[in-house]
Design an enzyme around this catalytic site. Sequence first.
Site, mmCIF file in Angstrom:
data_model
loop_
_atom_site.group_PDB
_atom_site.id
_atom_site.type_symbol
_atom_site.label_atom_id
_atom_site.label_comp_id
_atom_site.label_asym_id
_atom_site.label_seq_id
_atom_site.Cartn_x
_atom_site.Cartn_y
_atom_site.Cartn_z
ATOM 1 N N LYS A 77 15.760 -114.714 53.636
ATOM 2 C CA LYS A 77 14.633 -115.606 53.943
ATOM 3 C C LYS A 77 15.050 -117.075 53.887
ATOM 4 O O LYS A 77 14.682 -117.864 54.768
ATOM 5 C CB LYS A 77 13.486 -115.315 52.970
ATOM 6 C CG LYS A 77 12.245 -116.175 53.126
ATOM 7 C CD LYS A 77 11.019 -115.487 52.555
ATOM 8 C CE LYS A 77 11.207 -115.013 51.130
ATOM 9 N NZ LYS A 77 11.251 -116.103 50.129
ATOM 10 N N THR A 79 18.027 -118.276 54.232
ATOM 11 C CA THR A 79 18.967 -118.507 55.327
ATOM 12 C C THR A 79 18.222 -118.765 56.628
ATOM 13 O O THR A 79 18.555 -119.689 57.386
ATOM 14 C CB THR A 79 19.901 -117.288 55.477
ATOM 15 O OG1 THR A 79 20.605 -117.086 54.251
ATOM 16 C CG2 THR A 79 20.904 -117.500 56.596
ATOM 17 N N ARG A 100 12.803 -124.654 47.487
ATOM 18 C CA ARG A 100 12.783 -124.627 46.020
ATOM 19 C C ARG A 100 14.192 -124.835 45.463
ATOM 20 O O ARG A 100 15.182 -124.611 46.152
ATOM 21 C CB ARG A 100 12.273 -123.271 45.519
ATOM 22 C CG ARG A 100 10.824 -122.998 45.839
ATOM 23 C CD ARG A 100 10.409 -121.630 45.336
ATOM 24 N NE ARG A 100 11.121 -120.558 46.030
ATOM 25 C CZ ARG A 100 11.190 -119.308 45.600
ATOM 26 N NH1 ARG A 100 10.625 -118.970 44.472
ATOM 27 N NH2 ARG A 100 11.830 -118.397 46.294
ATOM 28 N N LYS A 111 20.495 -112.020 41.493
ATOM 29 C CA LYS A 111 19.809 -112.413 42.722
ATOM 30 C C LYS A 111 20.672 -113.303 43.609
ATOM 31 O O LYS A 111 20.564 -113.277 44.832
ATOM 32 C CB LYS A 111 18.505 -113.140 42.379
ATOM 33 C CG LYS A 111 17.677 -113.520 43.597
ATOM 34 C CD LYS A 111 16.374 -114.178 43.156
ATOM 35 C CE LYS A 111 15.517 -114.558 44.353
ATOM 36 N NZ LYS A 111 16.096 -115.639 45.147
ATOM 37 N N ALA A 279 8.222 -116.817 40.978
ATOM 38 C CA ALA A 279 7.368 -116.332 42.059
ATOM 39 C C ALA A 279 6.517 -115.134 41.656
ATOM 40 O O ALA A 279 5.693 -114.686 42.461
ATOM 41 C CB ALA A 279 8.216 -115.981 43.277
ATOM 42 N N PHE A 307 9.411 -114.392 47.618
ATOM 43 C CA PHE A 307 9.274 -112.959 47.885
ATOM 44 C C PHE A 307 8.552 -112.702 49.215
ATOM 45 O O PHE A 307 8.679 -113.471 50.156
ATOM 46 C CB PHE A 307 8.582 -112.255 46.719
ATOM 47 C CG PHE A 307 9.322 -112.372 45.413
ATOM 48 C CD1 PHE A 307 10.706 -112.200 45.345
ATOM 49 C CD2 PHE A 307 8.653 -112.667 44.236
ATOM 50 C CE1 PHE A 307 11.396 -112.312 44.146
ATOM 51 C CE2 PHE A 307 9.339 -112.782 43.031
ATOM 52 C CZ PHE A 307 10.709 -112.602 42.984
ATOM 53 N N PHE A 387 22.055 -108.121 61.278
ATOM 54 C CA PHE A 387 23.294 -107.787 60.569
ATOM 55 C C PHE A 387 24.231 -107.045 61.521
ATOM 56 O O PHE A 387 23.769 -106.382 62.457
ATOM 57 C CB PHE A 387 22.995 -106.899 59.351
ATOM 58 C CG PHE A 387 22.486 -107.629 58.146
ATOM 59 C CD1 PHE A 387 23.245 -107.726 56.991
ATOM 60 C CD2 PHE A 387 21.234 -108.228 58.155
ATOM 61 C CE1 PHE A 387 22.771 -108.396 55.878
ATOM 62 C CE2 PHE A 387 20.747 -108.899 57.044
ATOM 63 C CZ PHE A 387 21.524 -108.977 55.908
ATOM 64 N N TRP A 415 22.925 -116.949 60.260
ATOM 65 C CA TRP A 415 23.987 -116.787 59.258
ATOM 66 C C TRP A 415 25.349 -116.965 59.919
ATOM 67 O O TRP A 415 26.218 -117.654 59.399
ATOM 68 C CB TRP A 415 23.891 -115.398 58.616
ATOM 69 C CG TRP A 415 24.817 -115.218 57.445
ATOM 70 C CD1 TRP A 415 24.535 -115.405 56.127
ATOM 71 C CD2 TRP A 415 26.204 -114.839 57.497
ATOM 72 N NE1 TRP A 415 25.642 -115.171 55.354
ATOM 73 C CE2 TRP A 415 26.690 -114.825 56.161
ATOM 74 C CE3 TRP A 415 27.091 -114.511 58.524
ATOM 75 C CZ2 TRP A 415 28.001 -114.481 55.845
ATOM 76 C CZ3 TRP A 415 28.405 -114.189 58.203
ATOM 77 C CH2 TRP A 415 28.834 -114.172 56.876
#
Length: 562
Positions: A77, A79, A100, A111, A279, A307, A387, A415
């Site tokens: 997210k 990225t 953030r 994470k 979050a 999230f 991906f 990415w």
Amino acid sequence: MKQKASIKSDIEIALGSEMKNIKDIAEKIGIGEDDLEFYGKYKAKLSFDILHKLKTKEDGKLILVTSINPTKAGEGKSTVTVGLGDALNKIGKNAMIALREPSLGPVMGLKGGAAGGGYAQVLPMDEINLHFTGDIHAITTANNALAALIDNHLQQGNELQIDPRRIVWKRVLDMNDRALRNVVVGLGGPAHGIPREDGFDITVASEIMAVLCLAEDLEDLKARLARIVVAYDYRQNPVTVGNLRVEGALTLLLKDAVKPNLVQTIEHTPALIHGGPFANIAHGCNSVIATKAALKLADFVVTESGFGADLGAEKFLHIKARNAGIKPEAVVIVATIRALKMHGGLNKEELGDEDLAALQAGFENLRKHIETIDGFGLPFVVALNRFSTDSSQEISLFEKLCNQDGIPFAMSEVWEKGGQGGVHLAETVIKAIENNKKTFEPLYSLSDTLEEKINIIARKVYGAAGVEFSSQAKSQLLQFDRLGWSRFPVCMAKTQYSLSDDPSKLGRPEGFVIAVRSLKPSVGAGFIVALTGDIMTMPGLPKKPAAMNMDVDETGNATGLF
């Protein structure tokens, strides 16, 4: 999104990227050197003077990035958020990013960071993911100063008649440390304090973090700090920071932390990175000050919420947007083939295998989040974060399912390709904004009771059959109503992995009941937390923490940082 062993890691890409002096980045958005407070060559805080000057400028358009329920496969997210900002600039828009700040605990744990990935990162990535400009440390200090002042008040005669058994303010540390969840303080005899049970939260779960992120300015910050409930007296009346008369001291400790931090992406898009409330237990969005400043400085601002849409976007729209008087012009919902297959029943180890049936089953999770955003009256675009393991058949099926439902979507390859890999996404988002005929509307009114608000969120956002309140929660509903707290919005503390409060129920579960075990007042922040499931406010480290791979070379460059 590290897809091949031969591909560079995020930190290798970051360290190999050329940064511009932050003065040059600020100049692009009309900020002069005198309005910056420098933290080296590549980081700076915006001064109070420029924040004040910006208030009279017209707002740009806000784009909110959210996602499906996250999985251990990773959705990317942040990225996509960074890449979309870069892509908007590539198609000729004046765009900024508002993100953030990462917390050290998750960075060192499992994470990972929150600076994007691949060629869609904010820089300097290593510093942002570690100590950055010290904002989180300042919040830690202010939180623990308040804890020390409470214990000193007990020791010095307890004028406010605080019941030591009903102190709700905990100490904090910006690290995952399960051993500190429950502790006893004040041992060692009369000279060392009043013995009582205590505990630690992770710093980003501190209400001071939530307060800082919802404050409009320094005066509003002080007023909110004063309203924080820290304990109850022997008659069970709330005791606040204002009762202790220490809101001024706490504000003093936070006077620099409240200023937004300016950095840049790999492609030199300006980015404000500021604040990072938990979050789950809080609202999970960057600061109001940073978001509103960015809206004055750019025509388009891309921000994200924590999230999935059931937690982050719901809280952004019901708490932050309503508090700040802002609204998104469009929402981007990030999904991946891998995560959808996991929601469709596959294990993480199986995600590299083509499985059309699992993808189709997992698509229901995305459908629910789309329904939620549509229910708010907001236009949306689905971003498929691609991906290398995604098969052509899987991508074709995803496109077919979107087309069948009339879902606007675009591929994201930021990415691998940076902003160029998000151009189609950027164009699709702009089209959604220009063609929008909807009207944003919260799902509940602030005049609704707390019980009604919780039921609306559970049914309309999660798809629950209903809500079950524990006897403690029922008692608190009555108490909070007597205290005048029913007027606040609700901040649901729920697992991020499922639409339900059971993290094992992936996909789109049905017929479940949300169990609210207790309520927690965050009066300074201005919301009531409803605790469901088994939410931990002090996480633990995994068996093999990410810290085990981190190091620094002889020149001071970080290694192993993702």
